[in-house]
Motif scaffolding. Structure first.
Motif, PDB file in Angstrom:
ATOM      1  N   SER A 153       0.773  -1.274   0.118  1.00  0.00           N
ATOM      2  CA  SER A 153       0.031   0.078  -0.007  1.00  0.00           C
ATOM      3  C   SER A 153       0.758   1.007  -0.049  1.00  0.00           C
ATOM      4  CB  SER A 153      -0.845  -0.037   1.235  1.00  0.00           C
ATOM      5  OG  SER A 153      -1.698   1.295   1.492  1.00  0.00           O
ATOM      6  N   PHE A 154       0.514   2.373  -0.679  1.00  0.00           N
ATOM      7  CA  PHE A 154       1.043   3.619  -0.900  1.00  0.00           C
ATOM      8  C   PHE A 154       0.361   4.698  -0.250  1.00  0.00           C
ATOM      9  CE2 PHE A 154       3.656   1.053  -3.539  1.00  0.00           C
ATOM     10  CZ  PHE A 154       4.839   1.494  -3.717  1.00  0.00           C
ATOM     11  N   SER A 155      -0.650   4.380   0.819  1.00  0.00           N
ATOM     12  CA  SER A 155      -1.485   5.387   1.296  1.00  0.00           C
ATOM     13  C   SER A 155      -0.596   6.243   2.129  1.00  0.00           C
ATOM     14  CB  SER A 155      -2.532   4.681   1.943  1.00  0.00           C
ATOM     15  OG  SER A 155      -2.487   3.725   2.979  1.00  0.00           O
ATOM     16  N   THR A 156       0.031   5.540   2.945  1.00  0.00           N
ATOM     17  CA  THR A 156       0.738   6.319   4.019  1.00  0.00           C
ATOM     18  C   THR A 156       1.851   7.182   3.319  1.00  0.00           C
ATOM     19  OG1 THR A 156       0.617   4.560   5.737  1.00  0.00           O
ATOM     20  CG2 THR A 156       2.699   6.111   5.769  1.00  0.00           C
ATOM     21  N   ARG A 157       2.561   6.648   2.201  1.00  0.00           N
ATOM     22  CA  ARG A 157       3.413   7.467   1.454  1.00  0.00           C
ATOM     23  C   ARG A 157       2.705   8.513   0.825  1.00  0.00           C
ATOM     24  NH1 ARG A 157       8.240   5.936  -1.233  1.00  0.00           N
ATOM     25  NH2 ARG A 157       8.368   4.023  -0.146  1.00  0.00           N
ATOM     26  N   GLN A 158       1.628   8.405   0.128  1.00  0.00           N
ATOM     27  CA  GLN A 158       0.640   9.803  -0.358  1.00  0.00           C
ATOM     28  C   GLN A 158       0.323  10.533   0.705  1.00  0.00           C
ATOM     29  OE1 GLN A 158      -1.881   6.483  -2.407  1.00  0.00           O
ATOM     30  NE2 GLN A 158      -2.321   8.742  -3.233  1.00  0.00           N
ATOM     31  N   ALA A 159       0.240   9.989   1.936  1.00  0.00           N
ATOM     32  CA  ALA A 159      -0.151  11.013   3.043  1.00  0.00           C
ATOM     33  C   ALA A 159       0.863  12.111   3.515  1.00  0.00           C
ATOM     34  CB  ALA A 159      -0.633  10.271   4.331  1.00  0.00           C
ATOM     35  N   HIS A 160       2.326  11.223   3.251  1.00  0.00           N
ATOM     36  CA  HIS A 160       3.459  12.172   3.401  1.00  0.00           C
ATOM     37  C   HIS A 160       3.856  13.057   2.602  1.00  0.00           C
ATOM     38  CE1 HIS A 160       5.442  10.334   7.034  1.00  0.00           C
ATOM     39  NE2 HIS A 160       5.326   9.124   6.672  1.00  0.00           N
TER      40      HIS A 160
ATOM     41  N   MET B 135      -4.409  22.978   5.270  1.00  0.00           N
ATOM     42  CA  MET B 135      -5.427  22.540   6.076  1.00  0.00           C
ATOM     43  C   MET B 135      -5.996  21.405   5.177  1.00  0.00           C
ATOM     44  SD  MET B 135      -6.116  21.428   8.963  1.00  0.00           S
ATOM     45  CE  MET B 135      -5.947  22.907  10.186  1.00  0.00           C
ATOM     46  N   GLN B 136      -6.296  21.767   4.024  1.00  0.00           N
ATOM     47  CA  GLN B 136      -7.092  20.786   3.085  1.00  0.00           C
ATOM     48  C   GLN B 136      -6.314  19.733   2.704  1.00  0.00           C
ATOM     49  OE1 GLN B 136      -8.568  22.895  -0.225  1.00  0.00           O
ATOM     50  NE2 GLN B 136     -10.070  24.190   0.877  1.00  0.00           N
ATOM     51  N   SER B 137      -5.032  19.910   2.754  1.00  0.00           N
ATOM     52  CA  SER B 137      -4.104  18.711   2.305  1.00  0.00           C
ATOM     53  C   SER B 137      -3.771  17.989   3.428  1.00  0.00           C
ATOM     54  CB  SER B 137      -2.761  19.630   1.859  1.00  0.00           C
ATOM     55  OG  SER B 137      -2.848  19.864   0.676  1.00  0.00           O
ATOM     56  N   LEU B 138      -3.965  18.704   4.667  1.00  0.00           N
ATOM     57  CA  LEU B 138      -3.715  17.747   5.774  1.00  0.00           C
ATOM     58  C   LEU B 138      -4.933  17.103   6.098  1.00  0.00           C
ATOM     59  CD1 LEU B 138      -1.621  20.287   8.071  1.00  0.00           C
ATOM     60  CD2 LEU B 138      -0.860  18.528   6.878  1.00  0.00           C
ATOM     61  N   ARG B 139      -5.956  17.288   5.837  1.00  0.00           N
ATOM     62  CA  ARG B 139      -7.240  16.500   6.249  1.00  0.00           C
ATOM     63  C   ARG B 139      -7.346  15.425   5.036  1.00  0.00           C
ATOM     64  NH1 ARG B 139     -10.796  22.127   7.450  1.00  0.00           N
ATOM     65  NH2 ARG B 139     -10.436  21.963   9.709  1.00  0.00           N
ATOM     66  N   LEU B 140      -7.137  15.831   3.811  1.00  0.00           N
ATOM     67  CA  LEU B 140      -6.801  14.684   2.996  1.00  0.00           C
ATOM     68  C   LEU B 140      -5.862  13.417   3.280  1.00  0.00           C
ATOM     69  CD1 LEU B 140      -7.803  13.491  -0.102  1.00  0.00           C
ATOM     70  CD2 LEU B 140      -6.253  15.015  -1.140  1.00  0.00           C
TER      71      LEU B 140
ATOM     72  N   ARG C  25       1.685  11.515  11.307  1.00  0.00           N
ATOM     73  CA  ARG C  25       1.955  12.939  11.038  1.00  0.00           C
ATOM     74  C   ARG C  25       0.970  13.787  10.629  1.00  0.00           C
ATOM     75  NH1 ARG C  25       6.084  14.424   5.624  1.00  0.00           N
ATOM     76  NH2 ARG C  25       6.686  16.481   6.390  1.00  0.00           N
ATOM     77  N   PRO C  26      -0.139  13.599   9.765  1.00  0.00           N
ATOM     78  CA  PRO C  26      -0.943  14.504   9.299  1.00  0.00           C
ATOM     79  C   PRO C  26      -1.768  15.001  10.659  1.00  0.00           C
ATOM     80  CG  PRO C  26      -1.214  12.485   7.776  1.00  0.00           C
ATOM     81  CD  PRO C  26      -0.149  12.124   8.998  1.00  0.00           C
ATOM     82  N   LEU C  27      -2.025  14.185  11.890  1.00  0.00           N
ATOM     83  CA  LEU C  27      -2.743  14.406  12.813  1.00  0.00           C
ATOM     84  C   LEU C  27      -1.759  15.558  13.504  1.00  0.00           C
ATOM     85  CD1 LEU C  27      -4.267  11.015  13.940  1.00  0.00           C
ATOM     86  CD2 LEU C  27      -5.608  13.044  12.977  1.00  0.00           C
ATOM     87  N   ILE C  28      -0.584  15.243  13.738  1.00  0.00           N
ATOM     88  CA  ILE C  28       0.252  16.155  14.370  1.00  0.00           C
ATOM     89  C   ILE C  28       0.380  17.349  13.659  1.00  0.00           C
ATOM     90  CG2 ILE C  28       2.582  16.528  15.286  1.00  0.00           C
ATOM     91  CD1 ILE C  28       2.956  13.575  15.825  1.00  0.00           C
ATOM     92  N   GLU C  29       0.451  17.656  12.497  1.00  0.00           N
ATOM     93  CA  GLU C  29       0.796  18.580  11.739  1.00  0.00           C
ATOM     94  C   GLU C  29      -0.390  19.538  11.458  1.00  0.00           C
ATOM     95  OE1 GLU C  29       3.300  19.777  10.123  1.00  0.00           O
ATOM     96  OE2 GLU C  29       4.490  18.144  10.437  1.00  0.00           O
TER      97      GLU C  29
END
Length: 383
Positions: free
Chosen positions: A177-184, A203-208, A218-222
């Motif tokens: 899976s590359f979902s975590t990589r895409q989140a980064h 903020m939109q990018s972080l929520r996505l 990482r997205p939650l902390i950011e």
């Protein structure tokens, strides 16, 4: 004029004899050439097995000259050049292969892949990208996409990296899976947007990113950092509550942020409750320090360090406790404290689990080996 069949009867044996003689001469020449080519080829293999690359290259060049139509010899020669760092010569060999009109599609794809590897090893990323793009729809497609992903990560081209990660994630392959990589990648793009002053898009990018990888810390902390900077302390705290639920191992990375959030009087008790509950499950130096800083008095804060020392030996906790105590001889105490502070500096670093690269700050993307999520949230002392 009458046709004389006698000449035909005489001519047929002669023609047969001449044809047989010509075939024998051609066959003899072919045998000589075939004997020469394998001899040079096997001599090259022998040199290669003995790690005599210079002699192996000379033997393969001789074999290619004797039989220029043999593509396998060209591939062997090109790979040898690449391994020796002679990338220009490797490129010439593989470009010569691609220029041939008699190569079938699998061999042409193989030559294109070898050429892309030449450019990658030479550090010619733009030419490597163009060569790898031509491998779409071939047997080397997945490997080419992974190489493209590495190129875009090195050049911080997060938009194109996301595009390739989506393709890799949608394919039925063994890449995972590359979902975590895409989140980064979305978090990296968010940092760029934030630097440009576009808070809303960041903020939109972080929520996505959170939607793509809910268990990624990482997205939650950011998000919590951005919300806290915007004055939305309650929303920031809720984001870190989600962090403790989905990725509790990463909460120590947000300990300092929680201390800042607790400056709001109405959030002091909820933050303390969260930190103490987390510490009871997962004792951590960072969480311990956060609890001590939010303690109502100095004595309670000092007790936090002693409690930690009761659970496990910690030079960091001992140093913090000593720093808060009062001693009769201030000069000697200062010398001891300086020595302890210096000794604890290496213990407070983070270490990459993939390559061992150490840093005073936590990295999501290791600057040493380029691995993602290879830094534990724990300090070296806790490993």
């Amino acid at each position: 004029m009458d046709f004389d069949i006698t000449w035909m009867l005489l001519g047929l044996p002669i023609a047969f004899a001449l044809g047989w003689l010509a075939s024998r001469l051609d066959l003899r020449q072919l045998k000589i050439e075939n004997r020469q080519a394998p001899k040079a080829y096997f001599r090259g293999l022998n040199f290669l097995l003995n790690e005599q690359q210079d002699q192996a290259i000379d033997a393969f060049i001789e074999a290619v000259q004797n039989d220029p139509d043999t593509s396998e010899l060209h591939f062997a020669l090109g790979n040898l050049f690449r391994r020796r760092g002679e990338y220009e010569r490797a490129v010439r060999v593989h470009e010569h292969l691609l220029a041939r009109g008699d190569l079938d599609k699998p061999e042409r794809d193989r030559a294109q892949h070898a050429l892309a590897l030449d450019f990658l090893k030479a550090g010619l990323l733009d030419r490597a990208e163009a060569a790898l793009r031509k491998l779409e729809g071939t047997h080397y497609e997945e490997e080419a996409r992974l190489s493209l992903l590495a190129i875009y990560e090195r050049s911080s081209d997060w938009a194109h990296a996301s595009e390739i990660a989506v393709k890799l994630g949608s394919d039925n392959n063994n890449s995972g899976s590359f979902s975590t990589r895409q989140a980064h990648y979305l978090c990296e793009q968010s940092s760029v947007m934030l630097a440009a002053g576009d808070t809303d898009k960041a903020m939109q990018s972080l929520r996505l990113a959170s939607a793509l990888a809910p268990a990624s810390p990482r997205p939650l902390i950011e998000q919590a950092k951005l919300l806290q900077q915007s004055g939305q302390s309650q929303a920031a705290f809720e984001s870190l509550l989600a962090l403790d639920k989905f990725a509790p191992q990463a909460l120590p990375l947000a300990a300092e942020l929680l201390v800042n959030i607790a400056q709001k009087p109405e959030l002091l008790m909820p933050v303390q409750t969260l930190l103490k509950a987390h510490y009871a499950r997962r004792p951590s130096v960072d969480v311990m320090q956060a609890i001590a800083r939010l303690s109502p008095d100095k004595a309670t804060g000092q007790q936090c360090y002693l409690t930690h020392l009761e659970q496990e030996p910690s030079l960091v906790a001992a140093t913090k406790w000593i720093a808060g105590e009062e001693w009769n001889d201030p000069d000697r105490y200062k010398l001891v404290q300086q020595a302890l502070d210096k000794a604890t500096v290496p213990l407070m670093r983070y270490r990459c689990a993939a390559c061992g690269f150490e840093a005073t700050q936590h990295f999501w993307h290791c600057p040493g080996c380029q691995a993602w999520d290879s830094y534990p949230a724990s300090r070296i002392e806790e490993l």
